[in-house]
Design a protein around this motif. Sequence first.
Motif, mmCIF file in Angstrom:
data_model
loop_
_atom_site.group_PDB
_atom_site.id
_atom_site.type_symbol
_atom_site.label_atom_id
_atom_site.label_comp_id
_atom_site.label_asym_id
_atom_site.label_seq_id
_atom_site.Cartn_x
_atom_site.Cartn_y
_atom_site.Cartn_z
ATOM 1 N N VAL A 154 -10.217 2.760 6.411
ATOM 2 C CA VAL A 154 -9.337 2.235 5.365
ATOM 3 C C VAL A 154 -9.202 3.288 4.281
ATOM 4 O O VAL A 154 -10.188 3.798 3.760
ATOM 5 C CB VAL A 154 -9.900 0.919 4.767
ATOM 6 N N GLN A 155 -7.967 3.629 3.976
ATOM 7 C CA GLN A 155 -7.679 4.617 2.937
ATOM 8 C C GLN A 155 -6.919 3.938 1.800
ATOM 9 O O GLN A 155 -5.872 3.346 2.021
ATOM 10 C CB GLN A 155 -6.818 5.750 3.515
ATOM 11 N N PHE A 156 -7.452 4.017 0.602
ATOM 12 C CA PHE A 156 -6.743 3.491 -0.556
ATOM 13 C C PHE A 156 -5.871 4.604 -1.117
ATOM 14 O O PHE A 156 -6.317 5.735 -1.289
ATOM 15 C CB PHE A 156 -7.724 2.968 -1.608
ATOM 16 N N THR A 157 -4.620 4.271 -1.377
ATOM 17 C CA THR A 157 -3.647 5.262 -1.831
ATOM 18 C C THR A 157 -3.307 5.042 -3.306
ATOM 19 O O THR A 157 -3.746 4.070 -3.919
ATOM 20 C CB THR A 157 -2.358 5.169 -0.997
ATOM 21 N N MET A 158 -2.487 5.929 -3.822
ATOM 22 C CA MET A 158 -2.014 5.800 -5.199
ATOM 23 C C MET A 158 -1.238 4.493 -5.371
ATOM 24 O O MET A 158 -1.331 3.858 -6.423
ATOM 25 C CB MET A 158 -1.136 7.003 -5.571
ATOM 26 N N ASN A 159 -0.511 4.069 -4.367
ATOM 27 C CA ASN A 159 0.219 2.799 -4.445
ATOM 28 C C ASN A 159 -0.740 1.625 -4.638
ATOM 29 O O ASN A 159 -0.444 0.694 -5.387
ATOM 30 C CB ASN A 159 1.071 2.570 -3.200
ATOM 31 N N HIS A 160 -1.877 1.669 -3.959
ATOM 32 C CA HIS A 160 -2.884 0.617 -4.138
ATOM 33 C C HIS A 160 -3.391 0.624 -5.577
ATOM 34 O O HIS A 160 -3.504 -0.423 -6.214
ATOM 35 C CB HIS A 160 -4.063 0.806 -3.174
ATOM 36 N N LEU A 161 -3.709 1.815 -6.084
ATOM 37 C CA LEU A 161 -4.210 1.940 -7.447
ATOM 38 C C LEU A 161 -3.184 1.413 -8.456
ATOM 39 O O LEU A 161 -3.532 0.672 -9.381
ATOM 40 C CB LEU A 161 -4.573 3.391 -7.746
ATOM 41 N N ILE A 162 -1.932 1.774 -8.270
ATOM 42 C CA ILE A 162 -0.876 1.298 -9.172
ATOM 43 C C ILE A 162 -0.765 -0.224 -9.101
ATOM 44 O O ILE A 162 -0.675 -0.904 -10.125
ATOM 45 C CB ILE A 162 0.466 1.977 -8.835
ATOM 46 N N GLY A 163 -0.796 -0.776 -7.896
ATOM 47 C CA GLY A 163 -0.736 -2.223 -7.740
ATOM 48 C C GLY A 163 -1.899 -2.917 -8.419
ATOM 49 O O GLY A 163 -1.714 -3.948 -9.096
ATOM 50 N N PHE A 164 -3.096 -2.379 -8.294
ATOM 51 C CA PHE A 164 -4.270 -2.966 -8.943
ATOM 52 C C PHE A 164 -4.148 -2.865 -10.466
ATOM 53 O O PHE A 164 -4.554 -3.773 -11.186
ATOM 54 C CB PHE A 164 -5.550 -2.312 -8.450
ATOM 55 N N CYS A 165 -3.576 -1.768 -10.952
ATOM 56 C CA CYS A 165 -3.363 -1.637 -12.402
ATOM 57 C C CYS A 165 -2.395 -2.711 -12.898
ATOM 58 O O CYS A 165 -2.592 -3.281 -13.976
ATOM 59 C CB CYS A 165 -2.837 -0.252 -12.744
ATOM 60 N N PHE A 166 -1.363 -3.007 -12.111
ATOM 61 C CA PHE A 166 -0.444 -4.088 -12.488
ATOM 62 C C PHE A 166 -1.179 -5.433 -12.546
ATOM 63 O O PHE A 166 -0.877 -6.273 -13.389
ATOM 64 C CB PHE A 166 0.740 -4.179 -11.524
ATOM 65 N N LEU A 167 -2.141 -5.622 -11.658
ATOM 66 C CA LEU A 167 -2.927 -6.859 -11.709
ATOM 67 C C LEU A 167 -3.754 -6.930 -12.992
ATOM 68 O O LEU A 167 -3.892 -8.006 -13.586
ATOM 69 C CB LEU A 167 -3.831 -6.966 -10.488
ATOM 70 N N VAL A 168 -4.295 -5.800 -13.416
ATOM 71 C CA VAL A 168 -5.045 -5.774 -14.676
ATOM 72 C C VAL A 168 -4.111 -6.116 -15.837
ATOM 73 O O VAL A 168 -4.471 -6.872 -16.745
ATOM 74 C CB VAL A 168 -5.739 -4.405 -14.881
ATOM 75 N N VAL A 169 -2.892 -5.589 -15.796
ATOM 76 C CA VAL A 169 -1.909 -5.921 -16.830
ATOM 77 C C VAL A 169 -1.591 -7.420 -16.774
ATOM 78 O O VAL A 169 -1.481 -8.071 -17.818
ATOM 79 C CB VAL A 169 -0.619 -5.072 -16.666
ATOM 80 N N ALA A 170 -1.502 -7.982 -15.573
ATOM 81 C CA ALA A 170 -1.268 -9.429 -15.435
ATOM 82 C C ALA A 170 -2.404 -10.223 -16.068
ATOM 83 O O ALA A 170 -2.158 -11.212 -16.766
ATOM 84 C CB ALA A 170 -1.116 -9.796 -13.961
ATOM 85 N N VAL A 171 -3.632 -9.773 -15.853
ATOM 86 C CA VAL A 171 -4.790 -10.443 -16.459
ATOM 87 C C VAL A 171 -4.659 -10.414 -17.977
ATOM 88 O O VAL A 171 -4.879 -11.415 -18.658
ATOM 89 C CB VAL A 171 -6.114 -9.799 -16.012
ATOM 90 N N TYR A 172 -4.276 -9.273 -18.513
ATOM 91 C CA TYR A 172 -4.100 -9.151 -19.955
ATOM 92 C C TYR A 172 -3.124 -10.211 -20.466
ATOM 93 O O TYR A 172 -3.396 -10.913 -21.436
ATOM 94 C CB TYR A 172 -3.617 -7.745 -20.316
ATOM 95 N N PHE A 173 -1.962 -10.320 -19.820
ATOM 96 C CA PHE A 173 -0.962 -11.273 -20.289
ATOM 97 C C PHE A 173 -1.366 -12.729 -20.077
ATOM 98 O O PHE A 173 -1.041 -13.590 -20.885
ATOM 99 C CB PHE A 173 0.394 -10.989 -19.633
ATOM 100 N N ILE A 174 -2.101 -13.005 -19.012
ATOM 101 C CA ILE A 174 -2.562 -14.374 -18.778
ATOM 102 C C ILE A 174 -3.545 -14.802 -19.862
ATOM 103 O O ILE A 174 -3.532 -15.950 -20.317
ATOM 104 C CB ILE A 174 -3.226 -14.493 -17.376
ATOM 105 N N PHE A 175 -4.376 -13.883 -20.335
ATOM 106 C CA PHE A 175 -5.391 -14.214 -21.336
ATOM 107 C C PHE A 175 -4.904 -14.038 -22.776
ATOM 108 O O PHE A 175 -5.561 -14.468 -23.702
ATOM 109 C CB PHE A 175 -6.660 -13.380 -21.110
ATOM 110 N N LYS A 176 -3.737 -13.400 -22.960
ATOM 111 C CA LYS A 176 -3.210 -13.174 -24.307
ATOM 112 C C LYS A 176 -2.837 -14.497 -24.945
ATOM 113 O O LYS A 176 -2.161 -15.316 -24.342
ATOM 114 C CB LYS A 176 -1.991 -12.257 -24.212
ATOM 115 N N LYS A 177 -3.278 -14.699 -26.165
ATOM 116 C CA LYS A 177 -2.993 -15.949 -26.905
ATOM 117 C C LYS A 177 -1.622 -15.901 -27.517
ATOM 118 O O LYS A 177 -1.137 -14.953 -27.979
ATOM 119 C CB LYS A 177 -4.039 -16.189 -27.996
#
Length: 124
Positions: free
Chosen positions: A101-124
């Motif tokens: 299994v090779q993780f690519t830059m696309n995977h990293l970018i997708g995971f970063c978008f998930l972190v951004v999603a977490v930010y917005f879900i928790f933002k008051k």
Amino acid sequence: MSKVISTVCLLLLSNSFMTLAWYGHLKFFAKDSNHSSTPLWTIILVSWGLAFFEYCFQVPANRIGSSDFGGPFTLVQLKVIQEVITLIVFMIFSALFFKNVQFTMNHLIGFCFLVVAVYFIFKK
């Protein structure tokens, strides 16, 4: 222990069992293993057995963490936490057990978008 830490730890345990149940058979019952002729129904039963332990941790995690039961998280926040933990556990599991299994830059970018999603879900 705080409800936040309890919830996250239980979700980590739950997702570890879930990942093992869903993907472990691809490694431990692989074509090149001594167990390659194991019948599919046996593999399903083994996976269900592991999934039982997933639920033993998932259900308490959601009850402890849910704001409906005095916990710190909304239902949506619990789901987002669970999904992020699922991806983290999956990445670690696949890196340890599936060397191809090779993780690519696309995977990293997708995971970063998930972190951004977490930010917005928790933002008051």
